[in-house]
Design an enzyme around this catalytic site. Sequence first.
Site, PDB file in Angstrom:
ATOM      1  CE  LYS A  53      25.177  46.931  16.082  1.00 47.31           C
ATOM      2  NZ  LYS A  53      24.965  45.228  15.787  1.00 47.31           N
ATOM      3  CB  SER A 306      19.428  41.514  13.395  1.00 52.19           C
ATOM      4  OG  SER A 306      19.984  40.181  13.734  1.00 52.19           O
TER       5      SER A 306
HETATM    6  C1  LIG Z   1      24.865  44.400  16.562  1.00 49.23           C
HETATM    7  C2  LIG Z   1      23.723  43.275  15.997  1.00 49.23           C
HETATM    8  C3  LIG Z   1      22.810  42.809  17.148  1.00 49.23           C
HETATM    9  C4  LIG Z   1      22.430  43.189  18.266  1.00 49.23           C
HETATM   10  O1  LIG Z   1      22.334  44.479  18.536  1.00 49.23           O
HETATM   11  P1  LIG Z   1      22.479  45.238  20.097  1.00 49.23           P
HETATM   12  O2  LIG Z   1      21.948  46.477  19.764  1.00 49.23           O
HETATM   13  O3  LIG Z   1      24.026  45.243  20.339  1.00 49.23           O
HETATM   14  O4  LIG Z   1      21.605  44.270  20.924  1.00 49.23           O
HETATM   15  C5  LIG Z   1      21.944  41.493  16.450  1.00 49.23           C
HETATM   16  N1  LIG Z   1      22.273  41.251  15.193  1.00 49.23           N
HETATM   17  C6  LIG Z   1      23.109  41.673  14.258  1.00 49.23           C
HETATM   18  C7  LIG Z   1      23.382  41.263  13.104  1.00 49.23           C
HETATM   19  C8  LIG Z   1      23.999  42.784  14.640  1.00 49.23           C
HETATM   20  O5  LIG Z   1      24.933  43.387  14.030  1.00 49.23           O
END
Ligand SMILES: *Cc1c(COP(=O)(O)O)cnc(C)c1O
Length: 327
Positions: A53, A306
């Site tokens: 993010k 992510s």
């Molecule tokens: C926000 C987030 C997502 C999903 O991202 P989007 O852009 O809302 O689809 C996935 N994994 C993590 C760790 C996140 O913080």
Amino acid sequence: MSMIGLNDIKNARNRIVGHIISTPLVCSPTLSDICGVAVGLKLEHYQTTGSFKLRGATNAILELTEAERAHGVVAASTGNHGRALSHAVRAVGSRATICMSRLVPENKVSEVRRLGADVRIIGNSQDDAQKEVERLVAENGFVMLPPFDHPAIVAGQGTIGLEIVEAMPDVNTVLVPLSGGGLAAGVAAAVKSMRSHAKVIGLTMERGAAMKASLDAGEPVLVEEFPSLADSLGGGIGLDNKVTFPMCRALLDDVVLLSESEIAAGIRHAYVREREILEGAGAVGIAALIANKISGLRGPVALVLSGRNIDMAVHRRVVNATGNPPA
Ligand SMILES: *Cc1c(COP(=O)(O)O)cnc(C)c1O
């Protein structure tokens, strides 16, 4: 509709490159073995603040005018966007106010506080938190920077797609966690404009999958929000969604849903076999591969890990559980 393209994403990279980590894409011998095709892990959970993010947040903050920075920014968040914004505003001397629902885990709330943001805990859903954001925009003149449905956020997340293609030029499949779709839209835009044959597949939890329900309905719809191990994937996509819904509709090849026990197995596999600590949302790609949920999988595969901001007591419970926990 406003679509983000390769140029926007390249511009975003030039803007944020000194502020973020370009994360490695490493081969996973265990997953390559299980799947029978080469699988690479994009280690985005090593990004500063523990999730991708920071890319979108930094890009959006650096695009603000001096006057906007002076007003301060406000956002609703499931935790990681708030943490990223709270970190990113420090680089430009601005301030962040982060609105979160009671579903956001305490470890995420306390990190946002530690970074010096003004924290508001409101209601039981992202939608409740968003109402507070709108009130603060109207009353205090803060600048709203939403977690996904914003061109600068999507372009920032898309820089992950550039790095994937550079590290794995023959990539055929990209697996991305999916909630509001900022990550998936940005990565798909980057990857598909350079590798038009590559498939990009979104992964999310079974209960409360707002983008999946909206894609099925052909328009943004409301879904009920449930607690999940993948807490970062909770929340709606916004009924007036402008950027990520049309982009996900145009660019995603498929969306695959994972049960809570499959997500737990993904966290466990990441830890035991890959030596990686992941939060539930970060483990959905591994979960999909080990549950064999992707039909006709073509390698090489790049999988985005992510985030890693899991409550460590929850992590211990998940990795120590033998077999599948109750769904
Ligand atoms: C926000 C987030 C997502 C999903 O991202 P989007 O852009 O809302 O689809 C996935 N994994 C993590 C760790 C996140 O913080």
